[in-house]
Scaffold this active site. Structure first.
Site, PDB file in Angstrom:
ATOM      1  N   LYS A 197      25.287 -16.028  -7.981  1.00  0.00           N
ATOM      2  CA  LYS A 197      24.666 -15.006  -7.466  1.00  0.00           C
ATOM      3  C   LYS A 197      24.877 -13.746  -7.847  1.00  0.00           C
ATOM      4  O   LYS A 197      24.170 -12.953  -8.028  1.00  0.00           O
ATOM      5  CB  LYS A 197      23.513 -14.694  -6.426  1.00  0.00           C
ATOM      6  CG  LYS A 197      22.710 -16.218  -5.795  1.00  0.00           C
ATOM      7  CD  LYS A 197      22.482 -15.754  -3.986  1.00  0.00           C
ATOM      8  CE  LYS A 197      21.485 -17.316  -3.982  1.00  0.00           C
ATOM      9  NZ  LYS A 197      22.097 -18.659  -4.054  1.00  0.00           N
TER      10      LYS A 197
HETATM   11  C1  LIG Z   1      21.720 -19.626  -4.684  1.00  0.00           C
HETATM   12  C2  LIG Z   1      22.015 -21.044  -4.867  1.00  0.00           C
HETATM   13  C3  LIG Z   1      21.656 -22.004  -4.926  1.00  0.00           C
HETATM   14  C4  LIG Z   1      20.076 -22.044  -5.270  1.00  0.00           C
HETATM   15  O1  LIG Z   1      19.959 -21.660  -6.579  1.00  0.00           O
HETATM   16  P1  LIG Z   1      17.818 -20.922  -6.472  1.00  0.00           P
HETATM   17  O2  LIG Z   1      18.271 -20.355  -7.506  1.00  0.00           O
HETATM   18  O3  LIG Z   1      17.582 -20.291  -5.393  1.00  0.00           O
HETATM   19  O4  LIG Z   1      17.270 -22.210  -7.142  1.00  0.00           O
HETATM   20  C5  LIG Z   1      22.657 -23.778  -5.511  1.00  0.00           C
HETATM   21  N1  LIG Z   1      23.511 -23.093  -5.173  1.00  0.00           N
HETATM   22  C6  LIG Z   1      24.508 -22.094  -4.425  1.00  0.00           C
HETATM   23  C7  LIG Z   1      26.194 -21.872  -4.466  1.00  0.00           C
HETATM   24  C8  LIG Z   1      23.454 -21.044  -4.131  1.00  0.00           C
HETATM   25  O5  LIG Z   1      23.961 -19.775  -3.710  1.00  0.00           O
END
Ligand SMILES: *Cc1c(COP(=O)(O)O)cnc(C)c1O
Length: 404
Positions: A77
């Site tokens: 993210k």
């Molecule tokens: C947020 C997150 C996901 C999921 O991603 P989305 O875009 O919400 O589908 C998967 N793995 C990790 C480590 C995350 O922080």
């Protein structure tokens, strides 16, 4: 949704094999955002947001991990959050706005990425709301130790209570006027679209190894922002044969792919907790992208779902057989890729978090201690500061005004 999804020129794809991640991201960003912001500004924002490695690592024959966790908070993210922070900062300065307030509710990872992305950005103040006692120790350290323009608010309640407080704040017109409120969840286009950059970069790295056909990509999915960004990349011309959506026990999207029925429901807790989503917020974007055709969606995306037991045993097995250490989210994507990949295909799975972020679970699987990277350990040593509040809107509203 953007009004239009641009197709990248053939020249971009013939050059991609010689291009680094920043050059690739600059071209993609220019196609997506180039009408809204001067190109040199956009190039600067991209370079600044993507200042860490995104390596493609060979795990076994024909199967690669795209490691998205080398940013400041050790999860993918960071890419979207850092890009969004810089974009917002540019527009705030352009429009001479006095001060903007970002509100974000988090069950852990989003808060740390957004807080670190916005740290020190002038003219923007960030409030991270999190449920008391319900985020991991490492996650809490990543947004309560920053200070400056970041305020951590510990709510005596659940994640849903935090989310409800943020929603109430957005509905409060007077508060909006006073504080210039903005959201930082993946529903925000400036956070979700930059996630398409690294799909092109992954493809370029494979192309350098002489592989550019029959490429499939597996994405560990919760709110489906990451997957949707990949589908955008494909629509922009990236030749990916097929995507794979990997779910944990929160399997509403898996069920939709199988049956065409979409039945959102409350989430259940799993070992891959950043994917514990019962009503994925980007599902509508996927429907829109494919003109609501279940047939088109399920021919571009295959779905898999796994229990905690399956995730735990694959972490153990892969570590033993190849030495590669998966985190629970990447493990889900790896397993889905293994089941889906046919002869002649090359697969990439997105490794979305550093295994040390889920230290206890991962150590339990492999039966040995793992090392915490220095950058992650540094958060743990700093002083934590939070504002504790009950979960009623009146108290939150008063605190927001007092602190702004
Ligand atoms: C947020 C997150 C996901 C999921 O991603 P989305 O875009 O919400 O589908 C998967 N793995 C990790 C480590 C995350 O922080």
């Amino acid at each position: 949704m953007p009004e239009e999804i641009p197709l990248l020129p053939a020249g971009f794809f013939s050059e991609i094999v010689h291009s680094g991640v920043t050059d690739i991201a600059r071209s993609v960003a220019r196609a997506l955002f180039g009408d809204d912001i001067p190109h040199d500004e956009l190039a600067r924002i991209v370079t600044d947001a993507l200042n860490f490695e995104i390596p493609l690592v060979r795990v076994e024959e024909g199967l690669y991990a795209l490691e998205l966790f080398h940013g400041p908070t050790f999860a993918f993210k960071d890419v979207g959050a850092r890009f969004m922070a810089r974009m917002l900062s540019y527009f705030v300065q352009q429009q001479g706005q006095e001060g903007v307030t970002v509100l974000v509710a988090t069950s852990g990872d989003t808060g740390s990425a957004v807080a670190n992305g916005f740290l020190g950005v002038e003219g923007i103040r960030v409030f991270v709301l999190y449920p008391s006692g319900k985020v991991s120790d490492i996650q809490e350290a990543q947004f309560t130790t920053l200070g400056r323009n970041i305020v951590a608010v510990e709510i005596d309640g659940t994640f849903d209570d935090c989310q409800a407080l943020v929603k109430s704040a957005f509905m409060d017109e007077e508060l909006n006027r006073q504080l210039n409120l903005t959201s930082a969840n993946s529903i925000n286009v400036a956070r979700f679209l930059p996630q398409s950059f690294y799909y092109f970069h992954a493809f370029a790295q494979l192309a350098r190894l002489g592989i550019s056909r029959e490429v499939i990509i597996s994405v560990p999915s919760g709110n489906l922002g990451n997957l949707t960004a990949g589908l955008f990349a494909k629509r922009m011309g990236l030749p990916i044969k097929r995507f794979i959506a990997a779910n944990n026990r929160n399997d509403v999207f898996w069920e939709y792919l199988q049956s065409g029925r979409y039945l959102p429901r409350p989430s259940v807790q799993t070992i891959a907790n950043a994917m514990d989503v019962g009503s994925p917020s980007n599902f509508d974007r996927i429907l829109d992208l494919y003109s609501y055709s279940h047939e088109a969606i399920s021919s571009d995306i295959s779905g898999y779902r796994f229990s905690d037991g399956e995730i735990e045993s694959v972490i153990k097995r892969v570590h033993k057989e190849s030495g590669y250490l998966l985190d629970p989210h990447g493990a889900c994507a790896y397993l889905a890729l293994k089941e889906s990949k046919r002869a002649g295909e090359t697969g990439i799975f997105l490794a979305t978090a550093h295994p040390a972020k889920f230290k206890e679970s991962v150590e339990r699987c492999i039966g040995e201690e793992i090392e915490i990277p220095e950058g992650l350990a540094a958060f743990m040593k700093k002083n934590r500061e939070t504002i504790q509040l009950p979960s009623d809107f009146g108290s939150f509203r008063k605190a927001l005004i007092n602190l702004s």
